[in-house]
Design a protein around this motif. Sequence first.
Motif, PDB file in Angstrom:
ATOM      1  N   MET A 143     -32.590  -4.800 -80.786  1.00 60.46           N
ATOM      2  CA  MET A 143     -33.146  -3.510 -81.146  1.00 60.46           C
ATOM      3  C   MET A 143     -34.462  -3.745 -81.875  1.00 60.46           C
ATOM      4  N   GLY A 144     -35.268  -2.739 -81.952  1.00 61.18           N
ATOM      5  CA  GLY A 144     -36.491  -2.790 -82.727  1.00 61.18           C
ATOM      6  C   GLY A 144     -37.451  -3.865 -82.258  1.00 61.18           C
ATOM      7  N   ARG A 145     -38.103  -4.540 -83.221  1.00 62.86           N
ATOM      8  CA  ARG A 145     -39.202  -5.442 -82.882  1.00 62.86           C
ATOM      9  C   ARG A 145     -38.747  -6.870 -82.647  1.00 62.86           C
ATOM     10  N   MET A 146     -37.457  -7.131 -82.721  1.00 64.70           N
ATOM     11  CA  MET A 146     -37.007  -8.511 -82.534  1.00 64.70           C
ATOM     12  C   MET A 146     -37.124  -8.928 -81.063  1.00 64.70           C
ATOM     13  N   PRO A 147     -37.665 -10.151 -80.813  1.00 61.24           N
ATOM     14  CA  PRO A 147     -37.773 -10.584 -79.411  1.00 61.24           C
ATOM     15  C   PRO A 147     -36.402 -10.904 -78.824  1.00 61.24           C
ATOM     16  N   SER A 148     -36.298 -10.865 -77.500  1.00 66.26           N
ATOM     17  CA  SER A 148     -35.018 -11.152 -76.849  1.00 66.26           C
ATOM     18  C   SER A 148     -34.790 -12.659 -76.742  1.00 66.26           C
ATOM     19  N   PHE A 149     -33.525 -13.061 -76.888  1.00 66.56           N
ATOM     20  CA  PHE A 149     -33.174 -14.468 -76.715  1.00 66.56           C
ATOM     21  C   PHE A 149     -32.230 -14.637 -75.542  1.00 66.56           C
ATOM     22  N   ALA A 150     -32.407 -13.756 -74.550  1.00 71.34           N
ATOM     23  CA  ALA A 150     -31.515 -13.768 -73.394  1.00 71.34           C
ATOM     24  C   ALA A 150     -31.568 -15.101 -72.648  1.00 71.34           C
ATOM     25  N   ALA A 164     -20.339  -4.482 -91.103  1.00 73.87           N
ATOM     26  CA  ALA A 164     -21.267  -4.016 -90.072  1.00 73.87           C
ATOM     27  C   ALA A 164     -22.569  -4.804 -90.127  1.00 73.87           C
ATOM     28  N   LEU A 165     -23.252  -4.893 -89.000  1.00 74.83           N
ATOM     29  CA  LEU A 165     -24.563  -5.550 -88.956  1.00 74.83           C
ATOM     30  C   LEU A 165     -25.569  -4.722 -89.763  1.00 74.83           C
ATOM     31  N   PRO A 166     -26.595  -5.393 -90.338  1.00 72.89           N
ATOM     32  CA  PRO A 166     -27.436  -4.708 -91.328  1.00 72.89           C
ATOM     33  C   PRO A 166     -28.245  -3.528 -90.790  1.00 72.89           C
ATOM     34  N   VAL A 167     -28.756  -3.622 -89.580  1.00 70.39           N
ATOM     35  CA  VAL A 167     -29.651  -2.560 -89.113  1.00 70.39           C
ATOM     36  C   VAL A 167     -28.928  -1.573 -88.200  1.00 70.39           C
ATOM     37  N   SER A 168     -28.303  -2.111 -87.147  1.00 67.78           N
ATOM     38  CA  SER A 168     -27.689  -1.223 -86.151  1.00 67.78           C
ATOM     39  C   SER A 168     -26.383  -0.628 -86.658  1.00 67.78           C
ATOM     40  N   LYS A 169     -25.754  -1.297 -87.638  1.00 69.86           N
ATOM     41  CA  LYS A 169     -24.426  -0.892 -88.143  1.00 69.86           C
ATOM     42  C   LYS A 169     -23.343  -1.045 -87.067  1.00 69.86           C
ATOM     43  N   SER A 174     -35.337 -23.347 -85.795  1.00 67.03           N
ATOM     44  CA  SER A 174     -36.492 -23.347 -84.893  1.00 67.03           C
ATOM     45  C   SER A 174     -36.787 -21.965 -84.311  1.00 67.03           C
ATOM     46  N   ARG A 175     -35.759 -21.128 -84.138  1.00 66.29           N
ATOM     47  CA  ARG A 175     -35.994 -19.866 -83.426  1.00 66.29           C
ATOM     48  C   ARG A 175     -35.988 -18.626 -84.322  1.00 66.29           C
ATOM     49  N   CYS A 176     -35.247 -18.675 -85.411  1.00 61.95           N
ATOM     50  CA  CYS A 176     -34.986 -17.433 -86.144  1.00 61.95           C
ATOM     51  C   CYS A 176     -35.569 -17.414 -87.550  1.00 61.95           C
ATOM     52  N   ALA A 177     -35.733 -18.620 -88.144  1.00 62.88           N
ATOM     53  CA  ALA A 177     -36.008 -18.682 -89.578  1.00 62.88           C
ATOM     54  C   ALA A 177     -37.373 -18.107 -89.955  1.00 62.88           C
ATOM     55  N   THR A 178     -38.303 -18.044 -88.989  1.00 58.54           N
ATOM     56  CA  THR A 178     -39.598 -17.444 -89.324  1.00 58.54           C
ATOM     57  C   THR A 178     -39.443 -15.973 -89.688  1.00 58.54           C
ATOM     58  N   CYS A 179     -38.438 -15.330 -89.155  1.00 64.82           N
ATOM     59  CA  CYS A 179     -38.264 -13.895 -89.403  1.00 64.82           C
ATOM     60  C   CYS A 179     -37.053 -13.567 -90.275  1.00 64.82           C
ATOM     61  N   HIS A 180     -36.090 -14.490 -90.342  1.00 72.21           N
ATOM     62  CA  HIS A 180     -34.851 -14.185 -91.074  1.00 72.21           C
ATOM     63  C   HIS A 180     -34.568 -15.238 -92.138  1.00 72.21           C
ATOM     64  N   ASP A 181     -34.332 -14.790 -93.357  1.00 72.94           N
ATOM     65  CA  ASP A 181     -33.921 -15.679 -94.441  1.00 72.94           C
ATOM     66  C   ASP A 181     -32.400 -15.833 -94.392  1.00 72.94           C
ATOM     67  N   PHE A 186     -24.951  -9.285 -78.148  1.00 69.57           N
ATOM     68  CA  PHE A 186     -25.650  -8.100 -77.646  1.00 69.57           C
ATOM     69  C   PHE A 186     -27.045  -8.018 -78.271  1.00 69.57           C
ATOM     70  N   GLN A 187     -27.117  -8.246 -79.595  1.00 66.42           N
ATOM     71  CA  GLN A 187     -28.406  -8.187 -80.300  1.00 66.42           C
ATOM     72  C   GLN A 187     -29.364  -9.263 -79.777  1.00 66.42           C
ATOM     73  N   LEU A 188     -28.833 -10.449 -79.459  1.00 67.92           N
ATOM     74  CA  LEU A 188     -29.703 -11.530 -78.977  1.00 67.92           C
ATOM     75  C   LEU A 188     -30.218 -11.239 -77.576  1.00 67.92           C
TER      76      LEU A 188
HETATM   77  C1  HEC Z   1     -40.247 -12.168 -84.517  1.00 67.18           C
HETATM   78  C2  HEC Z   1     -39.273 -11.968 -85.531  1.00 67.18           C
HETATM   79  C3  HEC Z   1     -37.812 -12.199 -85.232  1.00 67.18           C
HETATM   80  C4  HEC Z   1     -37.218 -13.326 -84.718  1.00 67.18           C
HETATM   81  C5  HEC Z   1     -37.880 -14.617 -84.265  1.00 67.18           C
HETATM   82  C6  HEC Z   1     -35.785 -13.069 -84.740  1.00 67.18           C
HETATM   83  N1  HEC Z   1     -35.538 -11.816 -85.234  1.00 67.18           N
HETATM   84 FE1  HEC Z   1     -33.740 -10.991 -85.569  1.00 67.18          FE
HETATM   85  N2  HEC Z   1     -34.602  -9.258 -86.158  1.00 67.18           N
HETATM   86  C7  HEC Z   1     -35.962  -9.060 -86.266  1.00 67.18           C
HETATM   87  C8  HEC Z   1     -36.205  -7.705 -86.689  1.00 67.18           C
HETATM   88  C9  HEC Z   1     -37.563  -7.079 -86.940  1.00 67.18           C
HETATM   89  C10 HEC Z   1     -34.936  -7.104 -86.836  1.00 67.18           C
HETATM   90  C11 HEC Z   1     -34.633  -5.700 -87.269  1.00 67.18           C
HETATM   91  C12 HEC Z   1     -34.733  -4.768 -86.128  1.00 67.18           C
HETATM   92  C13 HEC Z   1     -35.243  -3.444 -86.554  1.00 67.18           C
HETATM   93  O1  HEC Z   1     -35.461  -3.210 -87.749  1.00 67.18           O
HETATM   94  O2  HEC Z   1     -35.448  -2.626 -85.661  1.00 67.18           O
HETATM   95  C14 HEC Z   1     -33.948  -8.112 -86.511  1.00 67.18           C
HETATM   96  C15 HEC Z   1     -32.583  -7.906 -86.567  1.00 67.18           C
HETATM   97  C16 HEC Z   1     -31.660  -8.914 -86.438  1.00 67.18           C
HETATM   98  C17 HEC Z   1     -30.254  -8.767 -86.681  1.00 67.18           C
HETATM   99  C18 HEC Z   1     -29.560  -7.522 -87.142  1.00 67.18           C
HETATM  100  C19 HEC Z   1     -29.147  -6.763 -85.929  1.00 67.18           C
HETATM  101  C20 HEC Z   1     -28.356  -5.533 -86.225  1.00 67.18           C
HETATM  102  O3  HEC Z   1     -27.720  -5.098 -85.251  1.00 67.18           O
HETATM  103  O4  HEC Z   1     -28.346  -5.030 -87.332  1.00 67.18           O
HETATM  104  C21 HEC Z   1     -29.672  -9.986 -86.428  1.00 67.18           C
HETATM  105  C22 HEC Z   1     -28.210 -10.345 -86.548  1.00 67.18           C
HETATM  106  C23 HEC Z   1     -30.723 -10.881 -86.013  1.00 67.18           C
HETATM  107  N3  HEC Z   1     -31.910 -10.193 -86.026  1.00 67.18           N
HETATM  108  C24 HEC Z   1     -30.512 -12.203 -85.662  1.00 67.18           C
HETATM  109  C25 HEC Z   1     -31.508 -13.031 -85.182  1.00 67.18           C
HETATM  110  C26 HEC Z   1     -31.284 -14.378 -84.710  1.00 67.18           C
HETATM  111  C27 HEC Z   1     -29.937 -15.066 -84.663  1.00 67.18           C
HETATM  112  C28 HEC Z   1     -32.496 -14.859 -84.319  1.00 67.18           C
HETATM  113  C29 HEC Z   1     -32.793 -16.205 -83.697  1.00 67.18           C
HETATM  114  C30 HEC Z   1     -32.152 -16.529 -82.459  1.00 67.18           C
HETATM  115  C31 HEC Z   1     -33.472 -13.829 -84.568  1.00 67.18           C
HETATM  116  N4  HEC Z   1     -32.847 -12.747 -85.087  1.00 67.18           N
HETATM  117  C32 HEC Z   1     -34.844 -13.978 -84.345  1.00 67.18           C
HETATM  118  C33 HEC Z   1     -36.951  -9.972 -86.036  1.00 67.18           C
HETATM  119  C34 HEC Z   1     -36.771 -11.245 -85.536  1.00 67.18           C
END
Ligand code: HEC
Length: 257
Positions: free
Chosen positions: A233-240, A212-217, A185-192, A227-229
């Motif tokens: 970093m980048g364009r990912m929304p916060s899940f705090a 290591a994690l794919p982007v931040s390493k 429900s929360r992540c699959a739209t952006c992550h396969d 920490f990532q949630l």
């Molecule tokens: C709106 C799109 C979006 C959603 C929703 C999203 N992400 Fe992301 N996520 C990203 C993007 C974009 C990046 C890569 C950040 C960058 O390139 O700067 C990322 C990066 C990551 C990374 C890699 C971080 C790293 O340190 O390398 C993880 C793990 C991750 N997301 C997990 C999740 C999880 C778990 C959820 C659901 C709770 C989630 N994401 C929801 C867009 C999203």
Amino acid sequence: MTIFFIKSLLSLMLLLGACLSMYTMFEIFGRGPSAASAGNFKKLHKASGYIYVLLFVLVSYLCIGFMTASKAELSSRAALHVVIAWSLIVLFIVKVLFVRVYRQFYGHARTIGIVMGVMSFVLVGITSGHYLVVSGFGKDRSVDKSAYYELRGPLLRVVGTGIPASSVIRTDRQSIGRGRTLFLSRCATCHDPLTTNTIVGPGLKGLLKNPALPVSKHPATAESLRFQLRQPMGRMPSFAYLTEDEMSDLIAYLNTL
Ligand code: HEC
């Protein structure tokens, strides 16, 4: 404030100390025999020397504390930093010996002073300067490896943050099931979850099996994921807003990918 940030601010003060030392030295020796107030400048030079040493010890303490706490392999930048720092210590000792004991070499002490000043700039530039620039003066914590650590205790001991329980990964079926639902429900739209192909964010197959994690390493651990949630970093929304429990479920599922 993270350790790197504190360290960087102290380093900037250290640079000020170095500047003051150089300036006073130039005033003492550079103006020829007519200089009247060399006495005052000598006092000032001594004082700035003490400040420099004090800050140097403090910053080194934070560096060593962080190195021992993180047990991380040194980056090439950090390795160069260590080499320059050690050289500065040796040069400083030699300089003091030339001034106090081996007076025949007194003249060389000035050259050593200039070299130390220049090296201080390089030292602070390649690490603190670099850190302050890439982190937008400490604002972007995703580039800050010390964000996982904090100072505790009277002796400035550096300890890894995060409640130990949070780094334990759940492996029971219920947690994984709840985590999967959350993920869909929360992540699959952006992550396969099944490949490493990028949709909006990177595909997460094998996420916690890689080192290591794919982007931040950052190291691929439960702590890094939390920490990532919270502070993505980048364009990912916060899940705090997720509860600790929900994050643990999510991580339990991510661990199966
Ligand atoms: C709106 C799109 C979006 C959603 C929703 C999203 N992400 Fe992301 N996520 C990203 C993007 C974009 C990046 C890569 C950040 C960058 O390139 O700067 C990322 C990066 C990551 C990374 C890699 C971080 C790293 O340190 O390398 C993880 C793990 C991750 N997301 C997990 C999740 C999880 C778990 C959820 C659901 C709770 C989630 N994401 C929801 C867009 C999203």
